[in-house]
Design an enzyme around this catalytic site. Structure first.
Site, PDB file in Angstrom:
ATOM      1  N   MET A 434       0.695  -4.529  -0.109  1.00 18.79           N
ATOM      2  CA  MET A 434      -0.138  -3.954  -1.260  1.00 18.79           C
ATOM      3  C   MET A 434       0.686  -4.296  -2.413  1.00 18.79           C
ATOM      4  O   MET A 434       1.791  -4.320  -2.870  1.00 18.79           O
ATOM      5  CB  MET A 434       0.083  -2.426  -1.298  1.00 18.79           C
ATOM      6  CG  MET A 434      -0.601  -1.798  -2.225  1.00 18.79           C
ATOM      7  SD  MET A 434      -2.350  -1.924  -2.415  1.00 18.79           S
ATOM      8  CE  MET A 434      -2.369  -1.914  -4.261  1.00 18.79           C
ATOM      9  N   GLU A 435      -0.530  -4.903  -3.159  1.00 16.45           N
ATOM     10  CA  GLU A 435       0.051  -5.707  -4.566  1.00 16.45           C
ATOM     11  C   GLU A 435       0.346  -4.934  -5.769  1.00 16.45           C
ATOM     12  O   GLU A 435       0.271  -5.358  -6.674  1.00 16.45           O
ATOM     13  CB  GLU A 435      -1.115  -6.500  -4.801  1.00 16.45           C
ATOM     14  CG  GLU A 435      -2.340  -5.950  -5.657  1.00 16.45           C
ATOM     15  CD  GLU A 435      -3.504  -5.440  -4.407  1.00 16.45           C
ATOM     16  OE1 GLU A 435      -3.129  -5.583  -3.337  1.00 16.45           O
ATOM     17  OE2 GLU A 435      -4.781  -5.337  -4.914  1.00 16.45           O
ATOM     18  N   ASN A 436       0.932  -3.583  -5.564  1.00 22.88           N
ATOM     19  CA  ASN A 436       1.375  -2.694  -6.896  1.00 22.88           C
ATOM     20  C   ASN A 436       1.903  -3.686  -7.940  1.00 22.88           C
ATOM     21  O   ASN A 436       2.722  -4.370  -7.405  1.00 22.88           O
ATOM     22  CB  ASN A 436       2.289  -1.745  -6.370  1.00 22.88           C
ATOM     23  CG  ASN A 436       1.911  -0.981  -4.942  1.00 22.88           C
ATOM     24  OD1 ASN A 436       0.787  -0.324  -4.992  1.00 22.88           O
ATOM     25  ND2 ASN A 436       2.511  -1.254  -3.869  1.00 22.88           N
ATOM     26  N   HIS A 467      -0.658 -14.282  -1.228  1.00 24.51           N
ATOM     27  CA  HIS A 467      -2.028 -13.492  -1.499  1.00 24.51           C
ATOM     28  C   HIS A 467      -1.538 -12.477  -2.466  1.00 24.51           C
ATOM     29  O   HIS A 467      -2.342 -11.964  -3.489  1.00 24.51           O
ATOM     30  CB  HIS A 467      -2.465 -12.844  -0.136  1.00 24.51           C
ATOM     31  CG  HIS A 467      -3.728 -11.937  -0.305  1.00 24.51           C
ATOM     32  ND1 HIS A 467      -4.957 -12.262   0.191  1.00 24.51           N
ATOM     33  CD2 HIS A 467      -3.630 -10.431  -0.827  1.00 24.51           C
ATOM     34  CE1 HIS A 467      -5.655 -11.298  -0.155  1.00 24.51           C
ATOM     35  NE2 HIS A 467      -5.071 -10.168  -0.557  1.00 24.51           N
ATOM     36  N   GLU A 468      -0.490 -11.637  -2.321  1.00 21.73           N
ATOM     37  CA  GLU A 468      -0.152 -10.475  -3.061  1.00 21.73           C
ATOM     38  C   GLU A 468       0.196 -10.981  -4.448  1.00 21.73           C
ATOM     39  O   GLU A 468      -0.003 -10.304  -5.591  1.00 21.73           O
ATOM     40  CB  GLU A 468       1.220  -9.586  -2.580  1.00 21.73           C
ATOM     41  CG  GLU A 468       0.839  -9.220  -1.111  1.00 21.73           C
ATOM     42  CD  GLU A 468      -0.406  -8.378  -0.814  1.00 21.73           C
ATOM     43  OE1 GLU A 468      -0.820  -7.684  -1.928  1.00 21.73           O
ATOM     44  OE2 GLU A 468      -0.969  -8.337   0.030  1.00 21.73           O
ATOM     45  N   HIS A 471      -2.832 -11.437  -6.684  1.00 18.84           N
ATOM     46  CA  HIS A 471      -3.179 -10.363  -7.271  1.00 18.84           C
ATOM     47  C   HIS A 471      -2.740  -9.970  -8.456  1.00 18.84           C
ATOM     48  O   HIS A 471      -3.303  -9.212  -9.269  1.00 18.84           O
ATOM     49  CB  HIS A 471      -3.348  -9.137  -6.058  1.00 18.84           C
ATOM     50  CG  HIS A 471      -4.195  -9.128  -5.149  1.00 18.84           C
ATOM     51  ND1 HIS A 471      -5.483  -9.072  -5.402  1.00 18.84           N
ATOM     52  CD2 HIS A 471      -4.083  -8.916  -3.908  1.00 18.84           C
ATOM     53  CE1 HIS A 471      -6.284  -8.641  -4.366  1.00 18.84           C
ATOM     54  NE2 HIS A 471      -5.271  -8.747  -3.570  1.00 18.84           N
TER      55      HIS A 471
END
Ligand SMILES: [Zn+2]
Length: 1029
Positions: A434-436, A467-468, A471
C-alpha cells in the site's frame, strides 16, 4: 495499492499498492477559496442544502449493506413500494411541496412532457396509485406519513437523538472542506482498544447549515465546534451508520469563507481484520508473541481510525501524534519531530505536519518493533523496516528502492517531495502493498528477499516496489477525483512498474512479464460482466470492485498502446510530465489526462490522443479485428470481442485503434511495423501482392484480438511450422493467445488450434510456451472436473507429447535467467501434475535430499513449489513438510510449502487446511485466498473448497469485504473450472440466496458467465475430444 499476486502464472496477478498524498499544494488562501470555488475544480458548486432527509420510499434505491437489516415493518413497506413501482414512490416524495425541509432531489420521471395518450395513462396510473395508497395506509405494520414509512426504526437515517440525518447521498456534500487534521491516537495492546482525539480545521465553501463527514465504528464521546473567533461549544452529532457518516446541524447558516474547527474525542477497538487501524501479532525467534498495530486505509477505512472527510478529493495536511509504551516504536508518513514522556509511563511521538496536502486514504501509522536499514538518496532518507528477526532480508529492497527513486526523480522531472521514504514489511497484511505517502507498507513476501532467493522472487519484490513508488507521483501527488477513475492511479502505477524496471534492472526481464499481464487483461475484458475503465461508482461494494484487472491491467495496457503508437519514445513521457506538473497536489479525472497529452502535442497531426483514448476508457471490452485479403487489398473490420453475447447492447461499439502490422518480408524489428488507424467499422489498405502473410498487433502492444480468417491462419500456421523465428516471441505468444480466444468464440476449430501449436517442440522462449500451457491446462482441468475420463487421458498424453521435448530439456539445478526459471517451473509443474515419471522421481529425490540434509541442501526457489507438491502426495512427506512449514522463517519459501501442502488429494487434510486458513492460528488468514486457489486445482479440492466458502461466506466477507479483490479471486478460483448445468445451478442458487451480502457483485456475474462459456465450449468440442485424435 497492489492487490495482485504476481507469484502465479495461472491467473492475472498484480500487487496491491496504495500511497497518496497531495504535496505541492500551497496552503490555500481561504478568502479566495470561498469567493472562487474554481480554485478547486474537483468541488462542483452544489446547492448545499439540496438534499436532506431520505424518505423510506427512496431509501430502497440507495440502501447500503445490511448491518441494519430492515425490520418487519420496513419489509412490508418495501414490498408495498415494489408493488406500487418505484417511480411513484420517488415522485410522490418530490411532489410534496409542503414546507417540510426534507426534500430529496430526484429527477422527475415520466409524465413531464405529456402527450394526450401519456396523460390518460398517467391519470389512470395515479388513480390506481391513490387507491392502493389508501389501502396500504390502513394495512397493519406500515403507517404512511407525509414522508413515507415511519422513521423511528429507519436505521438508514438514524441519529444519536432520533433526529433525521441531514444528508442522503453516498458522496459527501461539497459545502465544507477540511484544511488540516491534528490526530492523537493511543493504542492499548492489553485491551486491543485505542482512544483518539481529532481536530479538523475547515473552510466553508458554500453557505450551509450542516457539516457531514465519515466515521465508522468509532464511539465518539465528545464533540465541540468553534466558528472563527467565537468560543468553542459542545455540539450533538447525528449518525447514519449504514453510510458511515456523521453530521452536525446548525440553526444558523455557516457562511462561505468562514473558518471553523470540529474537535472529536472517541474510543474504538483495534480492528481484527486487515483494515482501519488493526492489530496483528507474530512469534519471534525466542518463541515470544509480539504484538503490533498498523493501518490500511485504502479505499474506505481511514474513517475507522479517525472521523474524517474520507474521499480522495478532500485533501488536507495531517499532524499525527501517537502515544505508546516505551518498548515500542512508531512510524508515520512524516519524520518524527519529537518524543515526550507523558502520563502513565507513556511516550508521545509527534510527527512533523505533512508538507503536502494528501487524501485520507494515504495517511498511515505503524506501532510495534521494527528495525530499519537506511541510506540517503537525493536528500531523501530511504529506510526499509522489518521485524528484528528478518533484518538481513532487507538488502535487496533497499538497493532497488534507491535505484528506482533516482530513476523516477529523473523520469518525471519532479523530485519525491517528502523528506523521508519508509518501506515496511508487516507480518500480517492482506494486500500486496500500500502506497501510503512516505510510509509504504508491504506483505513480507513482497519486500523481503532471503539469501537463497531466486531471480523470480526478486522480480516480484522489485515490481511491487516499482509500482508503489510510482504511486508517490501517480496517485499521491496527482489523485483521481473519485474512485470511478481509479485506473489513473493503478493503470499508471502498473504501467510504470514494468517500464521503470526495464531500465533500472533489465536482468529481471519485465517485458515478458508485462506481455502475460496483457493477455490476462484481454481475457477478463472479453466477458460481458466487464466494465469501462472509467465507471460510475456509488456504493462501497462498487468502490472495492474497482480494484480489479480492468483498472490495473487494462489501464496499463492502453497506456502501452498509446506510447507504442506515438512517434519517438519521449513523446509520451513529455505528456505525462506536463500532466503531473499541471495537476500536482490536485485531483483529476480521465479527460484531464487526455487533454494534457493533447495540449502538449505529443502526437503528430494524424493521431488525436483525446479522440483515440476516450474510445478505450469510456466503453467496456475491446475490438475483434477481422482481416481479409483480395490481391493487394486488405480489409479490416472491427466489432466488439465478446465471449458471451447474452443481454449485450454493444453491437455498434467502435474504437479508434492504432493497428501495427508486419509481413513476411520484414517482421522482427520495430522498423518493420506499419501503422494504420482503424476508426470506422470497415477500412481497407494496400499491400504488395507478393506478401504471403500479415501479422497484426506487432508484439501485442495493442489491446485487441485478430482473426485472420481460414486462409490467413493457414498461412501463419505454415510460416510458424517452417521457421517459427520468423516472428518475435511476443508475436508467437500473441497468435497462440488469439487463436485460443477465437476457439472459445467458435470462430476457429480446435483442429486449427492444434495445428498452430505443432511447432511447439522447437520453441525456445518463455511466453509462447507459458501461454500454450496455460490454455491447455484450462481445458485439461475442466475435463477433469467433469470426470471425462477418456478425454482427460487423451489431452494428458497430448500435452506430454507436445511439451515432452521441452520438459526433458529442463535442468534441476540453479538457473540464472528469470525467463528460463519461469518456463522451467511451468513445464515441470505440469509434467509432475500429469505424473510424468521422470519428473515425479526427480522431485521426490530432491525432497529426500532436502529433508536428510538438515537444512544444508537448498532447492532452487523456482523448483520449490513443484518439489513440495509432489512430496505432499505421500502421507509421510506431507507430515515432514508440515513440520518444516511451522518452523520456516523465510516467508517466500513458507508460502511454497503451504502450496505444496494444499496440493494433497486427501480430503481430511484439505478440510483441515481450509479450517486453519480461516481461524488463522497455524496458517495466516492473509494466505487463505492462495490456499483456496491451490486446493481448487484438484477435483476433490474444488468441491470441498466450494462447500467451505458457502458455509463460511458471512465470515469471509466480514474479513475481506464484499467486492474486494480477495473475494473476486476466491470466486474465480472456485468457479472458473465448472462447466456443467448442475454446477451452474448450484452457483446461481447460492449467490441468489446472498441478496445484499454479495449477490450483486460483478465477480458473481463473471463467474456465471464463465461457467456458461465453459459449458458452451464443452458442448461444441467434447464430441470431438471423445474421438480424438
Ligand atoms: Zn497500486
Amino acid at each position: 495499492m497492489d492487490p495482485f499476486d504476481y507469484n502465479s502464472t495461472e491467473r492475472a496477478s498484480l500487487p496491491r499498492n496504495m500511497i497518496e498524498n497531495s504535496m505541492f499544494e500551497e496552503e490555500p488562501d481561504i478568502v479566495d477559496l470561498a469567493r472562487d470555488s474554481t480554485a478547486y475544480p474537483t468541488f462542483p458548486a452544489l446547492d448545499p442544502d439540496e438534499a436532506v432527509y431520505e424518505p423510506r420510499s427512496s431509501r430502497l434505491l440507495v440502501r447500503g449493506l445490511g448491518e441494519n437489516d430492515a425490520d418487519d415493518d420496513e419489509e412490508d413497506c418495501e414490498s408495498s413500494a415494489r408493488l406500487l413501482g418505484m417511480s411513484f414512490m420517488n415522485r410522490s416524495a418530490n411532489q410534496r411541496s409542503n414546507p417540510s425541509p426534507y426534500i430529496r432531489q430526484t429527477p422527475p420521471r415520466s409524465c413531464s412532457a405529456p402527450s394526450a395518450r401519456t396523460m390518460v395513462v398517467c391519470v389512470l396510473f395515479l388513480a390506481i396509485v391513490a387507491s392502493t395508497t389508501m389501502v396500504l395506509y390502513f394495512l397493519p405494520g406500515c403507517n404512511f406519513t407525509k414522508r413515507g414509512c415511519p422513521e423511528q426504526q429507519n436505521n438508514t437515517s438514524n441519529s444519536t437523538d432520533g433526529e433525521l440525518f441531514p444528508w442522503a447521498q453516498y458522496q459527501l456534500p461539497r459545502s465544507v472542506r477540511p484544511l488540516s487534521y491534528d490526530l492523537t491516537l493511543s493504542p492499548d495492546f492489553s485491551t486491543m482498544e485505542f482512544s483518539g482525539y481529532t481536530v479538523i480545521n475547515m473552510i466553508v465553501l458554500h453557505n450551509t447549515k450542516r457539516i457531514v463527514l465519515h466515521s465508522a465504528n468509532l464511539n465518539i464521546t465528545k464533540a465541540t465546534f468553534k466558528l472563527g473567533d467565537e468560543a468553542k461549544t459542545d455540539v450533538t452529532l447525528l449518525e447514519n451508520k449504514t453510510r458511515e457518516q456523521i453530521a452536525v446541524k446548525f440553526p444558523e447558516e455557516l457562511k462561505a469563507g468562514q473558518h471553523c474547527v470540529l474537535t472529536l474525542n472517541y474510543t474504538a477497538r483495534l480492528s481484527h481484520t486487515y483494515d482501519g487501524f488493526y492489530n496483528s501479532s507474530y512469534i519471534d525467534h525466542s518463541g515470544k508473541k509480539r504484538v503490533l498495530a498498523a493501518s490500511q486505509f485504502e479505499p474506505l477505512y481511514a474513517r475507522k481510525a479517525f472521523p474524517c472527510f474520507d474521499e480522495p478529493s478532500f485533501k488536507a495536511t495531517f499532524l499525527v501524534k501517537i502515544n505508546r509504551k516505551p518498548e515500542y516504536m512508531t512510524i508515520s508518513n512524516m519524520p518524527k519531530a519529537k518524543s515526550t514522556h507523558i502520563a502513565d509511563g507513556l511516550v508521545q511521538d509527534e510527527f512533523a505536519k505533512t508538507s503536502v496536502n494528501m487524501s485520507t486514504y494515504l495517511v498511515a501509522f505503524v506501532v510495534g518493533n521494527f528495525i530499519p536499514a537506511n541510506r540517503t538518496i537525493s536528500d531523501t532518507l530511504v529506510s526499509v523496516y522489518s521485524v528484528p528477526d528478518k533484518k538481513e532480508q532487507t538488502g535487496f529492497a533497499l538497493d532497488t528502492v534507491s535505484k528506482l527513486l533516482e530513476f523516477y526523480n529523473d523520469f518525471f522531472e519532479i523530485n519525491y517531495p517528502l523528506p523521508k521514504l519508509d518501506l515496511v514489511a508487516i507480518p500480517d497484511f492482506l494486500a500486496g502493498a500500500m502506497e501510503n505517502w512516505g510510509l509504504i507498507t508491504f506483505r513480507e513476501t513482497n519486500l523481503l528477499v532471503g539469501r537463497n532467493s531466486s531471480l523470480m522472487e526478486k522480480q516480484l519484490v522489485a515490481s511491487v516496489i516499482a509500482h508503489e513508488l510510482a504511486h508517490q507521483w501517480f496517485g499521491n501527488l496527482v489523485t483521481m477525483s473519485w474512485w470511478s477513475d481509479l485506473w489513473l492511479n493503478e493503470g499508471f502505477a502498473t504501467y510504470m512498474q514494468f517500464t521503470s524496471l526495464q531500465t533500472v534492472l533489465p536482468q529481471l526481464d519485465m517485458g515478458n512479464f508485462f506481455l502475460d499481464v496483457r493477455f490476462r487483461a484481454l481475457d477478463k475484458d472479453a466477458l460481458n460482466s466487464s466494465h469501462p475503465i472509467s465507471t460510475e461508482v456509488n456504493s462501497p461494494e462498487q468502490v472495492h470492485e474497482m480494484f480489479d484487472s480492468v483498472s490495473y491491467l487494462k489501464g496499463a495496457s492502453i497506456l502501452l498502446m498509446l506510447n507504442a503508437s506515438l512517434p519517438g519514445d519521449q513523446q509520451f513521457r513529455k505528456g505525462i510530465i506536463q500532466y503531473l506538473k499541471q495537476f500536482a497536489g490536485l485531483n483529476t479525472d480521465t479527460d484531464d489526462l487526455w487533454n494534457s497529452l493533447t495540449e502538449v502535442k505529443v502526437s503528430n497531426q494524424h493521431l488525436n490522443v483525446s479522440e483515440m483514448m476516450r474510445s478505450w476508457t469510456s466503453q467496456k471490452g475491446f475490438p475483434l479485428v477481422t482481416v481479409s485479403r483480395k490481391g493487394d487489398e486488405v480489409t479490416l473490420k472491427q466489432e466488439i470481442f465478446l465471449l458471451t453475447s447474452e443481454n449485450t447492447k454493444h453491437t455498434s461499439s467502435l474504437w479508434n485503434n492504432p493497428v501495427m502490422y508486419v509481413n513476411d518480408s520484414c517482421s522482427l524489428t520495430p522498423e518493420c511495423r506499419q501503422l494504420f488507424i482503424l476508426k470506422t467499422k470497415t477500412e481497407t489498405f494496400k499491400v504488395p501482392e507478393t506478401v504471403k502473410w500479415l501479422k497484426l498487433n506487432y508484439k501485442n502492444t495493442g489491446f485487441y484480438i485478430v482473426d485472420y480468417g481460414d486462409k490467413g491462419w493457414d498461412a501463419l500456421t505454415s510460416a510458424m511450422s517452417d521457421n517459427f523465428q520468423v516472428l518475435t516471441q511476443e508475436d508467437r505468444a500473441s497468435l497462440i493467445h488469439n487463436i485460443f480466444a477465437l476457439s472459445k468464440l467458435g470462430r476457429v476449430s480446435f483442429h486449427q488450434v492444434i495445428s498452430l501449436l505443432n511447432y511447439m517442440p522447437k520453441e525456445t522462449e518463455m511466453n509462447p510456451v507459458i501461454e500454450a500451457m496455460l490454455q491447455l491446462k484450462e481445458i485439461y482441468q475442466m475435463l477433469q472436473k467433469r470426470y471425462e475420463r477418456g478425454p482427460v487421458i487423451r489431452i494428458r498424453s497430448y500435452i506430454l507429447n507436445l511439451f515432452g521435448v521441452l520438459m526433458d530439456k529442463q535442468t534441476w539445478t540453479e538457473e540464472e535467467s528469470v525467463s528460463k526459471q519461469k518456463m522451467r517451473s511451468v513445464l515441470l509443474e505440469m509434467a509432475c501434475e500429469l505424473e510424468q515419471e521422470k519428473c515425479t522421481q526427480q522431485a521426490k529425490a530432491m525432497f529426500k535430499k532436502y529433508i536428510e540434509s538438515n537444512g544444508t541442501f537448498h532447492i532452487p526457489a523456482d523448483l520449490q513449489r513443484v518439489v513440495f507438491s509432489v512430496a505432499a502426495q505421500s502421507d509421510e512427506d506431507w507430515e515432514s513438510l508440515f513440520t518444516m512449514y511451522q518452523y520456516a522463517t523465510y516467508d517466500s519459501e513458507k508460502q511454497k510449502m503451504l502450496q505444496g501442502l494444499a496440493s494433497t488429494q486427501d480430503t481430511q487434510k484439505i478440510a483441515w487446511l481450509l479450517k486453519e486458513g480461516l481461524n488463522g492460528n497455524l496458517i495466516k488468514v492473509q494466505n487463505l485466498e492462495m490456499l483456496i486457489h491451490t486446493i481448487c486445482q484438484s477435483y476433490v479440492g474444488n468441491l470441498l473448497a466450494w462447500d467451505f466458502v458457502q458455509q463460511n461466506w458471512n465470515q469471509l466477507v466480514e474479513i475481506f469485504s464484499i467486492g474486494s479483490f480477495t473475494i473476486q479471486k476466491i470466486l474465480k478460483s472456485l468457479t472458473s473450472q465448472f462447466s456443467t448445468q448442475s454446477h451452474l445451478n448450484q452457483v446461481q442458487w447460492f449467490f441468489l440466496s446472498l441478496k445484499e451480502r454479495g449477490s450483486q457483485m460483478r465477480s458473481v456475474q463473471a463467474a456465471l458467465e464463465t461457467i456458461r462459456l465453459n459449458q458452451r465450449w464443452m458442448e461444441r468440442n467434447l464430441p470431438s475430444l471423445r474421438e480424438w485424435p
